[in-house]
Design a protein around this motif. Structure first.
Motif, PDB file in Angstrom:
ATOM      1  N   ALA A  89       0.826  -1.206   0.000  1.00  0.00           N
ATOM      2  CA  ALA A  89       0.000   0.000   0.000  1.00  0.00           C
ATOM      3  C   ALA A  89       0.864   1.262   0.000  1.00  0.00           C
ATOM      4  CB  ALA A  89      -0.929   0.005   1.212  1.00  0.00           C
ATOM      5  N   GLU A  90       2.127   1.131   0.422  1.00  0.00           N
ATOM      6  CA  GLU A  90       3.001   2.301   0.498  1.00  0.00           C
ATOM      7  C   GLU A  90       4.473   1.873   0.427  1.00  0.00           C
ATOM      8  OE1 GLU A  90       2.130   4.622   3.933  1.00  0.00           O
ATOM      9  OE2 GLU A  90       3.051   6.426   3.103  1.00  0.00           O
ATOM     10  N   PRO A  91       4.906   1.387  -0.766  1.00  0.00           N
ATOM     11  CA  PRO A  91       6.277   0.861  -0.884  1.00  0.00           C
ATOM     12  C   PRO A  91       7.319   1.910  -0.519  1.00  0.00           C
ATOM     13  CG  PRO A  91       5.025   0.468  -2.897  1.00  0.00           C
ATOM     14  CD  PRO A  91       4.202   1.362  -2.044  1.00  0.00           C
ATOM     15  N   ILE A  92       6.991   3.180  -0.743  1.00  0.00           N
ATOM     16  CA  ILE A  92       7.949   4.251  -0.532  1.00  0.00           C
ATOM     17  C   ILE A  92       8.284   4.409   0.950  1.00  0.00           C
ATOM     18  CG2 ILE A  92       6.320   6.160  -0.259  1.00  0.00           C
ATOM     19  CD1 ILE A  92       9.227   6.255  -2.673  1.00  0.00           C
ATOM     20  N   ARG A  93       7.421   3.860   1.817  1.00  0.00           N
ATOM     21  CA  ARG A  93       7.627   4.042   3.256  1.00  0.00           C
ATOM     22  C   ARG A  93       8.967   3.477   3.714  1.00  0.00           C
ATOM     23  NH1 ARG A  93       2.748   2.756   7.258  1.00  0.00           N
ATOM     24  NH2 ARG A  93       3.959   1.945   8.966  1.00  0.00           N
ATOM     25  N   MET A  94       9.347   2.324   3.150  1.00  0.00           N
ATOM     26  CA  MET A  94      10.658   1.739   3.478  1.00  0.00           C
ATOM     27  C   MET A  94      11.762   2.743   3.178  1.00  0.00           C
ATOM     28  SD  MET A  94      10.851  -1.995   1.809  1.00  0.00           S
ATOM     29  CE  MET A  94      10.436  -3.493   2.653  1.00  0.00           C
ATOM     30  N   GLU A  95      11.697   3.348   1.964  1.00  0.00           N
ATOM     31  CA  GLU A  95      12.731   4.296   1.546  1.00  0.00           C
ATOM     32  C   GLU A  95      12.676   5.565   2.375  1.00  0.00           C
ATOM     33  OE1 GLU A  95      12.524   5.202  -2.652  1.00  0.00           O
ATOM     34  OE2 GLU A  95      12.268   3.062  -3.039  1.00  0.00           O
ATOM     35  N   ARG A  96      11.439   6.018   2.667  1.00  0.00           N
ATOM     36  CA  ARG A  96      11.303   7.283   3.379  1.00  0.00           C
ATOM     37  C   ARG A  96      11.893   7.178   4.779  1.00  0.00           C
ATOM     38  NH1 ARG A  96       5.471   9.122   3.673  1.00  0.00           N
ATOM     39  NH2 ARG A  96       5.526   7.710   5.433  1.00  0.00           N
ATOM     40  N   GLU A  97      11.698   6.029   5.417  1.00  0.00           N
ATOM     41  CA  GLU A  97      12.237   5.877   6.757  1.00  0.00           C
ATOM     42  C   GLU A  97      13.762   5.899   6.721  1.00  0.00           C
ATOM     43  OE1 GLU A  97      10.140   2.627   8.673  1.00  0.00           O
ATOM     44  OE2 GLU A  97       8.278   3.763   8.543  1.00  0.00           O
ATOM     45  N   ALA A  98      14.367   5.308   5.680  1.00  0.00           N
ATOM     46  CA  ALA A  98      15.827   5.340   5.545  1.00  0.00           C
ATOM     47  C   ALA A  98      16.281   6.767   5.251  1.00  0.00           C
ATOM     48  CB  ALA A  98      16.265   4.403   4.423  1.00  0.00           C
ATOM     49  N   MET A  99      15.524   7.476   4.395  1.00  0.00           N
ATOM     50  CA  MET A  99      15.866   8.849   4.022  1.00  0.00           C
ATOM     51  C   MET A  99      15.830   9.773   5.236  1.00  0.00           C
ATOM     52  SD  MET A  99      16.667  10.700   1.477  1.00  0.00           S
ATOM     53  CE  MET A  99      16.076  10.087  -0.086  1.00  0.00           C
ATOM     54  N   GLY A 100      14.898   9.571   6.132  1.00  0.00           N
ATOM     55  CA  GLY A 100      14.785  10.381   7.346  1.00  0.00           C
ATOM     56  C   GLY A 100      16.076  10.362   8.137  1.00  0.00           C
ATOM     57  N   MET A 101      16.732   9.201   8.203  1.00  0.00           N
ATOM     58  CA  MET A 101      17.994   9.088   8.939  1.00  0.00           C
ATOM     59  C   MET A 101      19.085   9.930   8.283  1.00  0.00           C
ATOM     60  SD  MET A 101      17.418   7.566  11.583  1.00  0.00           S
ATOM     61  CE  MET A 101      19.110   7.583  12.216  1.00  0.00           C
ATOM     62  N   TYR A 102      19.136   9.919   6.932  1.00  0.00           N
ATOM     63  CA  TYR A 102      20.127  10.746   6.233  1.00  0.00           C
ATOM     64  C   TYR A 102      19.930  12.211   6.575  1.00  0.00           C
ATOM     65  CZ  TYR A 102      21.518   6.876   3.219  1.00  0.00           C
ATOM     66  OH  TYR A 102      21.992   5.696   2.750  1.00  0.00           O
ATOM     67  N   VAL A 103      18.662  12.638   6.583  1.00  0.00           N
ATOM     68  CA  VAL A 103      18.367  14.048   6.862  1.00  0.00           C
ATOM     69  C   VAL A 103      18.858  14.410   8.261  1.00  0.00           C
ATOM     70  CG1 VAL A 103      16.524  15.741   7.151  1.00  0.00           C
ATOM     71  CG2 VAL A 103      16.418  14.111   5.279  1.00  0.00           C
ATOM     72  N   ILE A 104      18.616  13.548   9.218  1.00  0.00           N
ATOM     73  CA  ILE A 104      19.036  13.839  10.594  1.00  0.00           C
ATOM     74  C   ILE A 104      20.561  13.948  10.671  1.00  0.00           C
ATOM     75  CG2 ILE A 104      19.182  12.869  12.921  1.00  0.00           C
ATOM     76  CD1 ILE A 104      16.330  11.783  12.475  1.00  0.00           C
ATOM     77  N   TRP A 105      21.270  13.017  10.056  1.00  0.00           N
ATOM     78  CA  TRP A 105      22.740  13.084  10.078  1.00  0.00           C
ATOM     79  C   TRP A 105      23.248  14.346   9.394  1.00  0.00           C
ATOM     80  CZ3 TRP A 105      25.526  10.965  13.447  1.00  0.00           C
ATOM     81  CH2 TRP A 105      25.181   9.734  13.988  1.00  0.00           C
ATOM     82  N   PHE A 106      22.607  14.699   8.289  1.00  0.00           N
ATOM     83  CA  PHE A 106      23.001  15.927   7.584  1.00  0.00           C
ATOM     84  C   PHE A 106      22.846  17.130   8.502  1.00  0.00           C
ATOM     85  CE2 PHE A 106      21.620  19.692   5.284  1.00  0.00           C
ATOM     86  CZ  PHE A 106      22.732  19.931   4.494  1.00  0.00           C
ATOM     87  N   LEU A 107      21.721  17.195   9.207  1.00  0.00           N
ATOM     88  CA  LEU A 107      21.469  18.342  10.090  1.00  0.00           C
ATOM     89  C   LEU A 107      22.497  18.405  11.215  1.00  0.00           C
ATOM     90  CD1 LEU A 107      17.569  18.329  10.328  1.00  0.00           C
ATOM     91  CD2 LEU A 107      19.039  19.960   9.122  1.00  0.00           C
ATOM     92  N   ILE A 108      22.863  17.263  11.753  1.00  0.00           N
ATOM     93  CA  ILE A 108      23.846  17.242  12.848  1.00  0.00           C
ATOM     94  C   ILE A 108      25.198  17.768  12.345  1.00  0.00           C
ATOM     95  CG2 ILE A 108      25.204  15.718  14.344  1.00  0.00           C
ATOM     96  CD1 ILE A 108      22.662  13.951  14.555  1.00  0.00           C
TER      97      ILE A 108
END
Ligand code: HEC
Length: 245
Positions: free
Chosen positions: A208-227
């Motif tokens: 129903a939402e294949p992108i969710r797997m990718e989005r959750e991984a992408m969220g981690m990249y964003v957090i590391w970038f911000l740090i």
């Protein structure tokens, strides 16, 4: 204001979508407890789905090979494990195709009064808990055309396709209350059957939402970038102000 908008955007990207509200009767739902990072569970669910459900239900917004890619399978493995349908020429359906049913929709209408709905988005329209509960709540009921009813989906027009695994339940509740009891054993224990249904639910939630797997991984990249960015900005500020003081 612009900063606020940017921040709101970043936060919106990080927060996973909340579960959709369950439709249907307000009877309590059992918790599916699915784990979308458990690809083995999603893969087992896909195998059950293509074995037991594809005869009636399509997943018309999904392609076989995309599911394969997300689950780390080769096209050959996808063809072997998932594809049980044939195209108009009689050849096995290609792995790049959208997922259609093995039955003609007209036949479905004739056999079951209503055609079986496409299930690609069902886990978003109804919650995973709802699907999990429905698939475990079939019971024998002589008053229904197919001899089976569902405690969560009143007068459901779907047969209990997993009866061989679960066995048969009967309603032993009194005064209109529904209470299910196993009256004929299936091939599996209740725990094993719950596991099968959990896997199918996990697969349907993923699809129903294949992108969710990718989005959750992408969220981690964003957090590391911000740090990293914050540390660099701080060092730069110190460097500039050193000469001023
Ligand atoms: C023999 C045909 C048939 C098979 C096989 C079948 N279904 Fe169904 N299913 C139906 C029909 C018909 C409905 C519509 C029932 C209704 O609306 O009363 C339905 C409805 C559903 C719904 C409710 C969808 C909604 O939003 O209303 C779910 C969930 C579902 N099926 C899951 C499954 C799963 C999972 C499998 C495989 C384990 C499966 N079905 C196998 C015929 C089938």
């Amino acid at each position: 204001m612009k900063k606020f908008a940017t921040l709101a955007f970043v936060v919106a990207c990080l927060v996973p979508a909340g579960p959709a509200m369950a439709a249907g009767p307000s009877a309590p739902l059992d918790r599916a407890n699915i784990d979308l990072s458990d690809t083995a569970s999603i893969q087992r669910g896909a195998e059950y789905f293509f074995q037991y459900c594809i005869g009636c239900h399509s997943l018309e917004h999904a392609r076989y090979n995309r599911i394969g890619q997300d689950l780390g399978l080769t096209d050959e493995q996808v063809a072997e494990k998932f594809v049980h349908t044939r195209d108009a020429a009689g050849d096995p359906t290609g792995v790049g195709e959208l997922i259609k049913i093995a039955m003609r929709p007209d036949d479905a209408e004739e056999w079951f009064a209503q055609p079986a709905p496409d299930l690609t988005l069902t886990a978003r329209a109804n919650s995973p808990d709802w699907i999990y509960t429905v698939l475990r709540n079939f019971y024998l009921d002589d008053s229904r055309p197919l001899g089976v009813n569902n405690a969560t989906f009143e007068a459901m027009g779907m047969p209990h396709v997993l009866w061989e695994l679960q066995g048969w339940q009967k309603n032993v509740g009194e005064d209109g209350e529904i209470k299910l009891e196993l009256v004929e054993e299936g091939k599996m224990s209740a725990e094993e059957y719950d596991e099968v249904v959990r896997d199918i639910t996990a697969f349907m939630t993923y699809v129903a939402e294949p992108i969710r797997m990718e989005r959750e991984a992408m969220g981690m990249y964003v957090i590391w970038f911000l740090i990293v960015f914050t540390i660099l900005a701080y060092l730069l500020k110190k460097e500039y102000w050193r000469d001023v003081h």
